[in-house]
Design a protein around this motif. Structure first.
Motif, PDB file in Angstrom:
ATOM      1  N   VAL A  11       0.797  -1.053  -0.073  1.00 18.70           N
ATOM      2  CA  VAL A  11      -0.092  -0.056  -0.080  1.00 18.70           C
ATOM      3  C   VAL A  11       0.848   1.259  -0.099  1.00 18.70           C
ATOM      4  CG1 VAL A  11      -1.837   1.203   1.474  1.00 18.70           C
ATOM      5  CG2 VAL A  11      -1.917  -1.224   1.028  1.00 18.70           C
ATOM      6  N   LEU A  64       0.876   4.238  -2.752  1.00 14.84           N
ATOM      7  CA  LEU A  64       0.859   5.554  -2.452  1.00 14.84           C
ATOM      8  C   LEU A  64       1.997   6.393  -3.131  1.00 14.84           C
ATOM      9  CD1 LEU A  64      -0.676   5.642   1.331  1.00 14.84           C
ATOM     10  CD2 LEU A  64      -1.709   6.465  -0.937  1.00 14.84           C
ATOM     11  N   PHE A 108       1.864   6.744  -6.864  1.00 12.14           N
ATOM     12  CA  PHE A 108       0.733   7.864  -7.142  1.00 12.14           C
ATOM     13  C   PHE A 108       1.230   9.381  -6.646  1.00 12.14           C
ATOM     14  CE2 PHE A 108      -2.744  10.459  -5.352  1.00 12.14           C
ATOM     15  CZ  PHE A 108      -3.610  10.805  -6.609  1.00 12.14           C
ATOM     16  N   PHE A 152       0.847   5.919  23.544  1.00 14.98           N
ATOM     17  CA  PHE A 152       0.205   4.618  23.800  1.00 14.98           C
ATOM     18  C   PHE A 152       0.837   3.560  24.756  1.00 14.98           C
ATOM     19  CE2 PHE A 152      -1.865   6.235  19.650  1.00 14.98           C
ATOM     20  CZ  PHE A 152      -3.213   5.870  20.108  1.00 14.98           C
ATOM     21  N   TYR A 186       0.066   1.543  29.188  1.00 11.04           N
ATOM     22  CA  TYR A 186       0.174   0.248  29.926  1.00 11.04           C
ATOM     23  C   TYR A 186       1.541   0.253  30.765  1.00 11.04           C
ATOM     24  CZ  TYR A 186      -3.484  -1.399  26.882  1.00 11.04           C
ATOM     25  OH  TYR A 186      -4.735  -1.868  26.419  1.00 11.04           O
ATOM     26  N   ILE A 227      -0.614  -7.588  24.528  1.00 13.76           N
ATOM     27  CA  ILE A 227      -1.642  -6.544  23.938  1.00 13.76           C
ATOM     28  C   ILE A 227      -1.517  -6.749  22.499  1.00 13.76           C
ATOM     29  CG2 ILE A 227      -1.936  -4.143  23.649  1.00 13.76           C
ATOM     30  CD1 ILE A 227      -2.376  -4.684  26.470  1.00 13.76           C
ATOM     31  N   PRO A 228      -2.688  -6.475  21.678  1.00 16.68           N
ATOM     32  CA  PRO A 228      -2.543  -6.839  20.392  1.00 16.68           C
ATOM     33  C   PRO A 228      -1.792  -5.470  19.765  1.00 16.68           C
ATOM     34  CG  PRO A 228      -4.708  -7.045  21.116  1.00 16.68           C
ATOM     35  CD  PRO A 228      -4.098  -6.423  22.337  1.00 16.68           C
ATOM     36  N   TYR A 229      -0.958  -5.997  18.679  1.00 11.77           N
ATOM     37  CA  TYR A 229      -0.144  -4.921  18.072  1.00 11.77           C
ATOM     38  C   TYR A 229       0.783  -4.088  19.044  1.00 11.77           C
ATOM     39  CZ  TYR A 229      -2.987  -6.102  14.064  1.00 11.77           C
ATOM     40  OH  TYR A 229      -3.613  -6.788  13.042  1.00 11.77           O
ATOM     41  N   GLY A 230       1.060  -4.630  20.364  1.00 12.21           N
ATOM     42  CA  GLY A 230       1.920  -3.829  21.228  1.00 12.21           C
ATOM     43  C   GLY A 230       3.243  -3.900  20.770  1.00 12.21           C
ATOM     44  N   ILE A 238       3.712  -1.235  18.072  1.00 14.19           N
ATOM     45  CA  ILE A 238       3.790   0.004  18.678  1.00 14.19           C
ATOM     46  C   ILE A 238       4.963   0.431  19.438  1.00 14.19           C
ATOM     47  CG2 ILE A 238       2.829   1.785  20.331  1.00 14.19           C
ATOM     48  CD1 ILE A 238       0.680   1.300  18.632  1.00 14.19           C
ATOM     49  N   MET A 242      -8.858   9.054  -4.617  1.00 17.39           N
ATOM     50  CA  MET A 242      -7.663   8.870  -3.887  1.00 17.39           C
ATOM     51  C   MET A 242      -7.980   9.148  -2.476  1.00 17.39           C
ATOM     52  SD  MET A 242      -5.556   7.658  -5.508  1.00 17.39           S
ATOM     53  CE  MET A 242      -4.246   7.562  -3.964  1.00 17.39           C
ATOM     54  N   ILE A 280      -9.299   6.545  -0.718  1.00 16.36           N
ATOM     55  CA  ILE A 280      -8.315   5.315  -0.550  1.00 16.36           C
ATOM     56  C   ILE A 280      -7.285   5.586   0.502  1.00 16.36           C
ATOM     57  CG2 ILE A 280      -6.271   4.132  -2.033  1.00 16.36           C
ATOM     58  CD1 ILE A 280      -7.716   4.354  -4.347  1.00 16.36           C
ATOM     59  N   ILE A 281      -6.960   7.006   0.356  1.00 11.00           N
ATOM     60  CA  ILE A 281      -5.945   7.338   1.439  1.00 11.00           C
ATOM     61  C   ILE A 281      -6.516   7.219   2.767  1.00 11.00           C
ATOM     62  CG2 ILE A 281      -4.921   9.247   2.405  1.00 11.00           C
ATOM     63  CD1 ILE A 281      -4.041  10.138  -0.643  1.00 11.00           C
ATOM     64  N   VAL A 335      -6.872   3.592   4.002  1.00  3.89           N
ATOM     65  CA  VAL A 335      -5.275   3.212   4.280  1.00  3.89           C
ATOM     66  C   VAL A 335      -5.061   3.568   5.827  1.00  3.89           C
ATOM     67  CG1 VAL A 335      -2.824   3.556   3.850  1.00  3.89           C
ATOM     68  CG2 VAL A 335      -4.435   3.065   1.975  1.00  3.89           C
ATOM     69  N   TRP A 385      -7.117   1.755   8.087  1.00  9.09           N
ATOM     70  CA  TRP A 385      -6.339   0.410   8.216  1.00  9.09           C
ATOM     71  C   TRP A 385      -5.058   0.699   9.095  1.00  9.09           C
ATOM     72  CZ3 TRP A 385      -2.213  -1.960   4.528  1.00  9.09           C
ATOM     73  CH2 TRP A 385      -2.169  -3.310   5.151  1.00  9.09           C
ATOM     74  N   PHE A 386      -4.368   1.636   8.989  1.00 10.60           N
ATOM     75  CA  PHE A 386      -3.176   1.657   9.854  1.00 10.60           C
ATOM     76  C   PHE A 386      -3.524   2.154  11.387  1.00 10.60           C
ATOM     77  CE2 PHE A 386       0.000   2.758   6.283  1.00 10.60           C
ATOM     78  CZ  PHE A 386       0.075   1.696   5.861  1.00 10.60           C
ATOM     79  N   LEU A 387      -4.756   2.709  11.460  1.00  6.47           N
ATOM     80  CA  LEU A 387      -5.112   3.010  12.716  1.00  6.47           C
ATOM     81  C   LEU A 387      -5.790   1.809  13.339  1.00  6.47           C
ATOM     82  CD1 LEU A 387      -6.644   6.633  12.557  1.00  6.47           C
ATOM     83  CD2 LEU A 387      -4.572   5.880  13.443  1.00  6.47           C
ATOM     84  N   TYR A 388      -6.017   0.755  12.750  1.00  8.94           N
ATOM     85  CA  TYR A 388      -6.834  -0.491  13.230  1.00  8.94           C
ATOM     86  C   TYR A 388      -6.026  -1.006  14.575  1.00  8.94           C
ATOM     87  CZ  TYR A 388      -8.235  -5.295  13.605  1.00  8.94           C
ATOM     88  OH  TYR A 388      -8.531  -6.461  14.076  1.00  8.94           O
ATOM     89  N   PRO A 389      -4.688  -1.080  14.039  1.00  4.78           N
ATOM     90  CA  PRO A 389      -3.779  -1.489  15.281  1.00  4.78           C
ATOM     91  C   PRO A 389      -3.692  -0.771  16.667  1.00  4.78           C
ATOM     92  CG  PRO A 389      -2.575  -1.509  13.459  1.00  4.78           C
ATOM     93  CD  PRO A 389      -3.916  -0.940  13.113  1.00  4.78           C
ATOM     94  N   ILE A 390      -3.912   0.554  16.340  1.00  2.00           N
ATOM     95  CA  ILE A 390      -4.094   1.261  17.556  1.00  2.00           C
ATOM     96  C   ILE A 390      -5.470   1.148  18.614  1.00  2.00           C
ATOM     97  CG2 ILE A 390      -4.618   3.917  18.393  1.00  2.00           C
ATOM     98  CD1 ILE A 390      -1.793   3.298  17.296  1.00  2.00           C
ATOM     99  N   ARG A 398      -7.115  -1.674  18.320  1.00  2.00           N
ATOM    100  CA  ARG A 398      -6.801  -3.213  18.961  1.00  2.00           C
ATOM    101  C   ARG A 398      -5.955  -2.926  20.272  1.00  2.00           C
ATOM    102  NH1 ARG A 398      -7.265  -7.950  16.763  1.00  2.00           N
ATOM    103  NH2 ARG A 398      -6.722  -8.499  18.916  1.00  2.00           N
ATOM    104  N   PHE A 399      -4.883  -2.029  20.018  1.00  3.86           N
ATOM    105  CA  PHE A 399      -3.944  -2.064  21.069  1.00  3.86           C
ATOM    106  C   PHE A 399      -4.738  -1.566  22.463  1.00  3.86           C
ATOM    107  CE2 PHE A 399      -0.817   0.771  23.530  1.00  3.86           C
ATOM    108  CZ  PHE A 399       0.299   0.011  23.738  1.00  3.86           C
ATOM    109  N   LEU A 400      -5.569  -0.671  22.373  1.00  4.34           N
ATOM    110  CA  LEU A 400      -6.327  -0.007  23.333  1.00  4.34           C
ATOM    111  C   LEU A 400      -7.347  -0.770  24.033  1.00  4.34           C
ATOM    112  CD1 LEU A 400      -6.986   3.446  21.900  1.00  4.34           C
ATOM    113  CD2 LEU A 400      -5.548   2.941  23.638  1.00  4.34           C
ATOM    114  N   ILE A 401      -7.784  -1.903  23.536  1.00  4.94           N
ATOM    115  CA  ILE A 401      -8.626  -2.827  24.115  1.00  4.94           C
ATOM    116  C   ILE A 401      -7.602  -4.232  24.426  1.00  4.94           C
ATOM    117  CG2 ILE A 401     -10.453  -4.406  24.071  1.00  4.94           C
ATOM    118  CD1 ILE A 401     -11.113  -2.567  21.521  1.00  4.94           C
TER     119      ILE A 401
END
Lengths: 438, 364, 150
Positions: free
Chosen positions: A416, A420, A423, B81, B85, B104-107, B110, C23, C26-27, C30, C33-38, C40-43
Motif C-alpha cells: 500500500v 501511495l 501515486f 500509547f 500500559y 497486547i494486540p499490536y503492542g 507500537i 484517491m 483510498i488514502i 489506508v 487500516w493503519f489506525l486499526y492496530p491502535i 486493538r492496542f487500546l483494548i
C-alpha cells in the motif's frame, strides 16, 4: 496469725539452707577458677622466658603455641603439661603434676583431660565425645587393646603445639585437607602392610564425583557440602560402615534417595541377603556421577551384574531408563527449538525457558525415584515432562506462525505504501509538467 | 472577493445552527468566514502565500529536517500509547514491557516503532547536522538555527538515554549505571552530579521515576520549544510540489519503521538485576563513540591516576562547546563547499572519527 | 481565486474531482487500516486464567450474620454468611454499578446509591435494579472459605 508463723518459719528455713548450700558450692567454684587464672597468668610468663632461649626446636614450640587455637584462647602450658610455673627454679619437680612429653599411647587421654570435660568445654561449645568415640574406632582399638603406637592419634590429624580449629584452612583436619591427611598413612603401602589394608582410597576419592566437587572442579556445586573421609567414616570413631549401615551413611545427605530406596525391592533384598548396598551400584571411594548407563550391561556396578540379561527385573530397569531418557531427549529437542527462536531478536522466550526448567525439574524428581524401582512413580514424572514439552512445541509453532502472519501484514502494508508513493510521484510529475508549460 | 452575505450582517449576530453551515461551501470551507473566526489578518495570509511561491530549489537538508519532525511526532504518538500500559516502577516496568510486547494486540508494533523510531531519529539528526554543515547553512543570519539544532541533537540523545532505562532490563540498567558514573570524573562536584542523575547512590526506583519524568515530560516540552526556535529563522515554506516530495519521504520513512519493527522486533532481554553485571555492558550505538573516548583516555594514566577519567570527560565537553561555537569560529562567509576546504576537511575528519570510534567500541 | 485563470471544461473538472476524491477515499481507507492496530492496542485482552482463581478466606474473617467484600477475578464480590449457609454474589449493583451492602437486620442486600434490594440468591426484591445479581460459587471447607469453587 499463728497459722502463718509456722509456714513462714519453714519457708525461711528452706531459703536459708539453700543459700548456705549455694554459698559453699559457689565459693568452691570461684576458688578453682581464680586458681586457674593465676596459673595461666604466671605460666605464660615463666615457661616462655626459658623456652625461648632453649634453642630452635624448643623455642619453636612457643611460637607454634602462640599461634594455635590454644594460645589464642589463653590455654597455657601448664594446662596441658602441668607443673608449677610460679616457682621459677624448679618447675619440673615432683608433686607439681608436671607431664613432659606424653608417649603416643598416652596422648588421647592426655588431650581428653580437658576435651572430655563437659564442664570445661561448655564455654567453647565443643563436643566432648572424642575419646569415647575414638575408643570405638579401629584406631582406638589398636591403641588401647593392642598397644599399637603406630595408629593415628589426636596429634596426627590436629597437630601438636600448632593445633588449630578444624575451620582453619591451614589445619590438617580442615574439610578440604583431611583426605590428604588420612592418606598420609592410608596411602603409604609400607605403613599399611602390617594391617593388610589397601592404599588406593585417596586416588579413588580424588577421581570420584565427591572428590571433583571438593576440588572445585564441578561448576555450581558447593565444595563445603561434599563429604570427605570423616563424613562417612566418622571423624574420631573412624571405621568402615557395616553392610546394613551403608544406606544410612549415604542417606545422611541423600535423604530423598534413601527414602525411595526404603520403598523398593532392593531394600527387601538387602535385609534378606545383605545386597545390594548403595555402593554395589555406585562404588564407594570412587563414586562417579551416575548416568542411566547403569541400567544396561553386565559389567560391575551395572544391573546386569546381578540380574540376568532379559530377566524381568532387568527389563524393568531398561524401561525406567527409556522413560527418563526419552523425556530428556524431548526436552533437549524443544530447548534447541527455543534457543533457535531466541536468536531472532525480540521474541520473548522467557516463559518457554521457564517451562523447560519445569520439565527438567520433573526429570530431577524422577531420578531419585528410580531407587524405589516402582515404574509408575518414575513415569508419573517423565509423563508430566512429556506433556510440558508437548505444550512447548505447540507454543513454539504458534510463535513461528505469528511471526509469519506479521510478515504477511507487513508485506501488505508495504504494498500500500509503495502504491501511495507511486501515486504521489505521478502527481509530482504532473505538477512538474504544469510548471514547464508555464 | 470578500463581500459575501456574512459581511452584510452584524459581525457578532448569533445565527444558530445555520452559523455552522455558513462555514462550509459544497466543496470545502468558506475562506473569509474562517479567516475571521481564526483571526488571521490579510497581511499574514499574503505573506504566507508569498512564501508558498516557488523560490529556489528546496534543500535536501530541509527534507531530512521535516522527516525528523515526522519521526518525532511518531515517537510522541507511539510513546503516548505505550505509556497507557507502562508503570515506571521497579516491580512492574519490566513486566509491563513484556505485557505490551507479548499480550497486547499490536503492542509489539507500537513498541517496535517507538524503539526503531529513536534509532532512525538520531541517525537522521546526525545526517541533518552533516548536511547543514556541508552546505554552510549555519552561517549568518542562521546561527540561531544552528544553536537550537545542536541543542535538539543533545535532546535527542537525552531521549535515547532516558528511554533506554525504562524497560528496566539488564542491558539498560547497567548501561545507565555506567553512563551516570561518568560525572564522577569531576573533582568535588562529580558526586553531586551523580546524585542528581541517579537520585541516590545507585540506579534505583528513584532513577527510574526521574528518567521517566524526563522522558515523557521535560524532554518533549523542551524539544517542542527548541523546534519552534529552530524553525523561526527558516523562511522557505513547502510548496505543493515539495509537499508531495515530503509525503513520499515520510511514507518511505514509515515503511522503514514498520519493516524494522516487524522483522527485527524490539528486544526484551533479562530483567535488571542490581547484583549481577552482565559480561559486556554497552550503551546504545550513538553513545559508543563517547564510551570509546573514555576508554582511549585510559591510556593517559602516565599523567597520574586522576587523568584518564577527567581528561576523557573534558575532551568530550570541549567537543560539545566547539560544536556550539562553529558558526562563530568559521569566519568564511562562502557557502559553497568547494570554497571552504578547511571546514569541509574538518567535517569529514570528525565524521570519520565518529564512525571509527563507534566501530572500535563495537568490536572491542 | 481562480477567476483570473482560463476556465476549464466541465468534463476535466469533474474528472479531477472524481479522481481526487477516489484517491482521498483510498488514502482515508489506508489511514483507517493503519489506525486499526491502535484501536486493538487500546483494548487489552482478557486474562486467560480468569476462571481458575480461587479466593481463600479464613472462616473467622466472616462470622455468621456478617458479610465481606472480596476481590474475585478483579470483580468485587460480596460474601455473606447466614444461618442458611454461605452466599457469594457479584457486589456490583445492576442498576448503576455501586457496590451493594448486606443489611443484617432485614436480611437483604441493599444498594446504598438508589436503594435497590436483592435477596440472598441475587433476585431483585425492590428498587430500580433491572437484573438480578450473579451468584458466585462458594463453600466452607473446615475453617476456610473458598470462593470460586463448588
Amino acid at each position: 496469725m499463728k497459722r502463718y508463723w509456722k509456714k513462714t518459719i519453714i519457708v525461711i528455713a528452706i531459703f536459708l539452707s539453700a543459700l548456705v548450700l549455694l554459698q559453699i558450692t559457689g565459693a568452691e567454684a570461684t576458688k578453682e577458677t581464680s586458681k586457674k587464672k593465676r596459673k595461666r597468668k604466671k605460666g605464660k610468663v615463666t615457661c616462655i622466658i626459658c623456652h625461648n632461649q632453649l634453642g630452635k626446636e624448643k623455642a619453636a614450640w612457643v611460637k607454634q603455641w602462640q599461634e594455635s587455637v590454644h594460645g589464642k584462647n589463653d590455654v597455657t602450658c601448664p594446662a596441658c603439661h602441668g607443673g608449677d610455673p610460679s616457682s621459677f627454679n624448679k618447675p619440673k619437680i615432683e608433686g607439681t603434676g608436671y607431664i613432659g612429653k606424653p608417649s603416643r599411647l598416652e596422648v588421647p587421654e592426655f588431650c581428653a583431660r580437658c576435651h572430655s570435660n563437659t564442664n570445661w568445654m561448655r564455654q567453647y561449645n565443643k563436643r566432648t565425645d572424642q575419646l569415647s568415640q575414638y575408643k570405638t574406632s579401629k584406631h582406638g582399638k589398636g591403641l588401647f587393646q593392642k598397644k599399637d603406637a603406630q595408629v593415628a592419634i589426636c596429634i596426627d590429624c590436629h597437630g601438636k603445639h600448632d593445633i588449630s580449629g578444624i575451620s582453619d584452612p591451614s589445619s590438617l583436619a580442615h574439610h578440604k585437607s583431611i583426605a590428604e591427611t588420612c592418606a598420609g598413612c592410608h596411602a603409604d603401602e609400607d605403613y599399611m602392610l602390617p594391617y593388610g589394608l589397601v592404599t588406593n582410597q585417596l586416588a579413588a576419592y580424588n577421581n570420584s564425583y565427591h572428590g571433583m566437587i571438593i576440588k572445585g572442579k564441578v561448576d555450581g556445586k558447593n565444595p563445603s557440602l561434599v563429604p570427605s573421609c570423616p563424613d562417612c567414616h566418622s571423624p574420631h570413631g573412624a571405621k568402615p560402615p557395616e553392610v546394613a549401615e551403608v544406606h544410612n551413611v549415604c542417606g545422611n545427605c541423600h535423604m530423598q534417595t534413601e527414602k525411595y530406596f526404603h520403598q523398593g525391592e532392593h531394600k527387601t533384598a538387602l535385609d534378606e541377603q545383605n545386597q545390594p548396598r548403595c555402593i554395589d551400584c555406585h562404588d564407594y571411594h570412587e563414586i562417579r556421577y551416575p548416568t542411566s548407563e547403569l541400567f544396561v550391561g553386565e559389567s560391575i556396578y551395572h544391573c546386569g551384574f546381578c540380574h540376568l540379561m532379559n530377566s524381568k527385573p532387568y527389563l524393568k530397569g531398561i524401561r525406567i531408563k527409556e522413560a527418563i531418557e526419552n523425556a530428556e531427549r524431548e526436552i533437549v529437542k524443544v530447548e534447541k527449538m527455543v534457543l533457535s527462536l531466541q536468536e531472532a531478536p525480540g521474541l520473548d522466550v522467557m516463559d518457554l525457558k521457564e517451562t523447560i526448567q519445569k520439565a527438567r525439574r520433573n526429570i530431577l524428581e524422577a531420578i531419585p525415584k528410580t531407587h524405589s524401582l516402582i515404574e509408575e512413580d518414575v513415569t508419573k514424572h517423565t509423563d508430566r515432562a512429556l506433556v510440558l514439552t508437548g505444550e512447548l512445541q505447540q507454543k513454539v509453532d504458534n510463535m513461528k506462525k505469528e511471526f509469519v502472519t506479521r510478515k504477511k501484514g507487513l508485506f501488505a502494508a508495504l504494498m500500500v505504501i509503495g502504491f501511495l508513493i507511486c501515486f504521489l510521484l505521478y502527481k509530482r510529475w504532473l505538477l512538474e509538467l504544469k510548471e514547464e508549460e508555464m | 472577493m470578500a463581500t459575501t452575505a456574512s459581511n452584510k450582517r452584524k459581525p457578532n449576530e448569533p445565527l444558530g445552527l445555520k452559523g455552522l453551515l455558513h462555514w462550509f461551501t459544497p466543496t470545502g470551507f468558506r475562506e473569509d468566514v474562517l479567516k475571521k473566526r481564526l483571526n488571521i489578518s490579510e497581511n499574514l495570509l499574503q505573506k504566507f502565500k508569498q512564501n508558498l511561491q516557488p523560490k529556489k530549489k528546496i534543500r535536501l537538508s530541509a527534507y531530512i529536517g521535516w522527516t525528523i519532525v515526522f519521526v518525532f511526532l511518531m515517537e510522541c504518538f507511539t510513546g503516548m500509547f505505550l505509556m497507557m500500559y507502562y508503570h515506571p516502577t521497579v516491580a512492574e516496568a519490566f513486566a509491563n514491557v513484556r505485557y505490551i510486547t507479548n499480550i497486547i494486540p499490536y503492542g509489539w508494533l507500537i513498541r517496535g516503532i517507538h524503539f526503531w523510531g529513536s534509532h532512525i531519529m538520531i541517525t537522521l539528526v546526525l545526517l541533518h547536522l552533516f548536511h547543514t554543515f556541508f552546505k554552510g547553512a549555519y552561517k549568518a543570519p542562521r546561527e540561531m538555527a544552528w544553536l537550537s539544532g545542536v541543542i535538539l541533537l543533545f535532546l535527542s540523545l537525552a531521549f535515547g538515554l532516558t528511554g533506554y532505562l525504562l524497560p528496566w532490563n539488564q542491558i539498560s540498567f547497567w548501561a545507565v549505571t555506567v553512563v551516570t558514573e561518568v560525572p564522577m570524573a569531576f573533582p568535588y562536584i562529580g558526586h553531586y552530579l551523580k546524585l542528581i542523575a541517579r537520585g541516590g547512590e545507585n540506579v534505583s526506583q528513584v532513577t527510574l521515576t526521574r528518567f521517566f519524568a524526563m522522558h515523557v515530560m521535560a524532554l518533549p516540552a523542551l524539544t517542542t520549544f527548541f523546534l519552534v526556535l529552530h524553525f523561526l529563522p527558516i523562511k522557505k515554506y513547502l510548496i505543493p510540489k515539495d509537499l508531495i516530495t515530503y509525503a513520499i519521504a515520510i511514507l518511505f520513512c514509515f515503511g522503514c519503521l514498520i519493516s524494522l519493527a516487524t522483522l527485527s522486533p524490539a528486544p526484551i532481554h533479562d530483567k535488571a538485576d542490581p547484583f549481577h553485571t552482565p559480561d559486556k555492558v554497552k550503551a546504545e550505538w550513538y553513545f559508543l563513540a563517547c564510551q570509546e573516548i573514555l576508554a582511549l583516555a585510559e591510556h593517559l594514566d602516565f599523567l597520574g591516576s586522576w587523568a584518564p577519567k577527567l581528561l576523557g570527560v573534558i575532551i568530550q565537553i570541549v567537543i560539545i562547546i566547539l560544536l556550539f561555537l562553529i558558526p562563530f569560529i568559521d569566519r568564511n562567509s562562502a557557502r559553497n563547499p568547494k570554497k571552504r576546504p578547511i571546514a569541509i576537511t574538518f567535517l569529514s575528519l570528525s565524521y570519520v572519527a565518529f564512525i571509527l570510534l563507534t566501530l572500535m567500541a563495537k568490536f572491542r | 481565486m481562480e477567476s483570473g485563470k482560463p476556465k476549464k471544461s466541465y468534463l476535466t473538472t469533474t474528472r479531477r474531482v472524481f479522481t481526487n476524491s477516489l484517491m482521498g477515499g483510498i488514502i482515508g481507507g489506508v489511514i483507517g487500516w493503519f489506525l486499526y492496530p491502535i484501536f486493538r492496542f487500546l483494548i487489552p485482552p482478557k486474562n486467560i486464567n480468569q476462571d481458575s482463581n480461587i479466593v481463600k478466606l479464613n472462616a473467622t474473617e466472616i462470622p455468621v450474620g456478617k458479610s465481606k467484600i472480596v476481590n474475585y477475578n478483579e470483580i468485587p464480590t460480596i460474601v455473606i454468611r447466614t444461618n442458611q449457609g454461605l452466599f457469594a454474589l457479584t457486589a456490583v449493583c445492576t442498576h448503576l454499578g455501586c457496590i451493594v451492602n448486606w443489611d443484617e437486620v432485614n436480611q437483604e442486600i441493599v444498594c446504598p446509591c438508589h436503594a435497590a434490594k436483592y435477596d440472598l440468591n441475587g433476585n431483585v426484591l425492590s428498587g430500580p435494579a433491572p437484573k438480578p445479581l450473579t451468584l458466585v460459587k462458594a463453600k466452607i471447607i473446615d475453617d476456610k472459605i473458598l470462593i470460586g469453587e463448588a
